[in-house]
Design an enzyme around this catalytic site. Structure first.
Site, PDB file in Angstrom:
ATOM      1  N   ASN A 146     -17.812  14.103   6.222  1.00 36.19           N
ATOM      2  CA  ASN A 146     -18.040  15.448   5.683  1.00 36.19           C
ATOM      3  C   ASN A 146     -18.009  15.349   4.164  1.00 36.19           C
ATOM      4  OD1 ASN A 146     -18.001  18.121   4.936  1.00 36.19           O
ATOM      5  ND2 ASN A 146     -15.952  18.552   5.758  1.00 36.19           N
ATOM      6  N   LYS A 159     -18.672  17.641   2.104  1.00 39.92           N
ATOM      7  CA  LYS A 159     -18.314  18.933   1.493  1.00 39.92           C
ATOM      8  C   LYS A 159     -19.257  19.247   0.326  1.00 39.92           C
ATOM      9  CE  LYS A 159     -13.586  18.046   2.845  1.00 39.92           C
ATOM     10  NZ  LYS A 159     -12.194  18.460   2.741  1.00 39.92           N
ATOM     11  N   HIS A 203     -14.930  24.702  10.004  1.00 42.64           N
ATOM     12  CA  HIS A 203     -14.005  23.904   9.182  1.00 42.64           C
ATOM     13  C   HIS A 203     -12.973  24.845   8.564  1.00 42.64           C
ATOM     14  CE1 HIS A 203     -12.477  21.385   5.955  1.00 42.64           C
ATOM     15  NE2 HIS A 203     -12.981  20.346   6.604  1.00 42.64           N
ATOM     16  N   GLU A 255     -11.791  25.043   5.724  1.00 46.09           N
ATOM     17  CA  GLU A 255     -12.149  25.562   4.395  1.00 46.09           C
ATOM     18  C   GLU A 255     -13.082  26.762   4.522  1.00 46.09           C
ATOM     19  OE1 GLU A 255     -13.466  21.869   2.696  1.00 46.09           O
ATOM     20  OE2 GLU A 255     -11.409  21.139   2.625  1.00 46.09           O
ATOM     21  N   GLU A 286      -8.191  19.032  13.224  1.00 46.55           N
ATOM     22  CA  GLU A 286      -7.886  18.811  11.814  1.00 46.55           C
ATOM     23  C   GLU A 286      -6.709  19.692  11.397  1.00 46.55           C
ATOM     24  OE1 GLU A 286     -11.534  17.118   9.614  1.00 46.55           O
ATOM     25  OE2 GLU A 286     -11.594  19.279   9.456  1.00 46.55           O
ATOM     26  N   GLY A 288      -7.123  16.463   2.920  1.00 45.41           N
ATOM     27  CA  GLY A 288      -7.149  16.208   1.484  1.00 45.41           C
ATOM     28  C   GLY A 288      -5.780  16.071   0.840  1.00 45.41           C
ATOM     29  N   SER A 318      -7.154  13.278   6.078  1.00 41.13           N
ATOM     30  CA  SER A 318      -6.647  12.125   5.306  1.00 41.13           C
ATOM     31  C   SER A 318      -6.794  10.787   6.037  1.00 41.13           C
ATOM     32  CB  SER A 318      -5.191  12.355   4.890  1.00 41.13           C
ATOM     33  OG  SER A 318      -5.106  13.461   3.996  1.00 41.13           O
TER      34      SER A 318
HETATM   35  C1  PEP Z   1     -12.187  17.258   6.173  1.00 44.91           C
HETATM   36  O1  PEP Z   1     -12.298  18.046   5.247  1.00 44.91           O
HETATM   37  O2  PEP Z   1     -12.817  17.425   7.232  1.00 44.91           O
HETATM   38  C2  PEP Z   1     -11.297  16.126   5.998  1.00 44.91           C
HETATM   39  C3  PEP Z   1     -10.855  15.516   7.049  1.00 44.91           C
HETATM   40  O3  PEP Z   1     -10.972  15.796   4.691  1.00 44.91           O
HETATM   41  P1  PEP Z   1     -10.091  14.536   4.200  1.00 44.91           P
HETATM   42  O4  PEP Z   1     -10.502  13.338   5.028  1.00 44.91           O
HETATM   43  O5  PEP Z   1     -10.446  14.365   2.775  1.00 44.91           O
HETATM   44  O6  PEP Z   1      -8.678  14.891   4.439  1.00 44.91           O
END
Ligand code: PEP
Length: 250
Positions: free
Chosen positions: A9, A11, A93, A95, A163, A169, A209
């Protein structure tokens, strides 16, 4: 057997020059044992799909509108994503749930639109830290599953990404036992709702992460069929070892 999936992703990151990362990724994985999906920003979907037309990397979007067309300035439909060469879209997601007020009902409508357009819906769900601390994680997941996943789902057109919001993040990762508990729960609920065929066929990704140094541990947790990777998917040199770790776990 579920084929494992490494999904990236990007983003709101990436310019035309970033397409070179896809070439590098394909060079490192000319004949991958797992599926690779990269979801760049909408501005790059078409160019990325063209760039990957002969490469073993599929391209997806990061969101779509629930309707096919109409007066929705700034939005794009599932049909448009498909027309641009995408085969999937991330939906729901955290976000988007947080920054755009997306509810699970809205996510379900978007997923239904994705299915109607022939896209795989990668539906995200996860708990906040406060919800985990209050021991509400499984209730939150149950509610998000019930409301976000449409009845049009099949083993082929649905992917779930667990998630935890507090892991996205942040560099914080749940323990293997915590990941396993949620993935087992999602699997059981899928089987109960859709029957064993669909329930056992849907891929469940972990996201939050995932990095080269923790991927191997995460991928050995039962019912983890891959990862949705944010930051570490932006550069082939970071994403590639994660894909290797997933391949090794098969
Ligand atoms: C995400 O935003 O889907 C995600 C998993 O981000 P990160 O791997 O940076 O934590």
């Amino acid at each position: 057997m579920r084929r494992k999936l490494a999904a990236g992703n990007w983003k709101m990151n990436g310019l035309t020059a970033s397409l070179g990362e896809l070439q590098s990724l394909a060079s490192a994985h000319p004949d991958p044992l797992v599926d690779i999906l990269v979801c760049p920003p909408a501005t790059l979907v078409s160019a990325a799909a063209q760039c990957c037309a002969t490469l073993p990397i599929a391209i997806g979007g990061q969101d779509c509108h629930a309707e096919r067309a109409g007066p929705h300035t700034g939005d794009i439909s599932a049909e448009m994503l498909k027309d641009s060469g995408a085969c999937a879209s991330i939906l729901g997601h955290s976000e988007r749930r947080e920054n755009h007020g997306e509810t699970s009902d809205m996510v379900r409508a978007k997923a239904r639109a994705a299915h109607a357009a022939g896209l795989i819906a990668v539906i995200c769900m996860g708990e906040s830290l406060a919800q985990r601390d209050a021991a509400n994680t499984l209730d939150i997941i149950a509610a998000q599953m019930a409301l976000s996943i449409p009845d049009t789902s099949t083993a082929e057109n649905l992917v779930i990404a667990y998630e935890p919001i507090w892991a996205i993040g942040t560099g914080k990762v749940p323990t293997p036992a915590q990941i396993g508990e949620v993935h087992d729960f999602i699997r059981t609920r899928l089987e109960r709702r859709f029957g064993p065929g669909v329930g056992r066929g849907v891929r469940i990704l972990y996201g939050g992460s995932v990095k080269p140094d923790n991927a191997d541990t995460i991928f050995h947790v039962p019912n983890v069929d891959g990862a949705l990777v944010g930051g570490a998917s932006l550069r082939a040199e970071d994403f590639s070892p994660i894909i290797h770790a997933l391949s090794e776990s098969t």
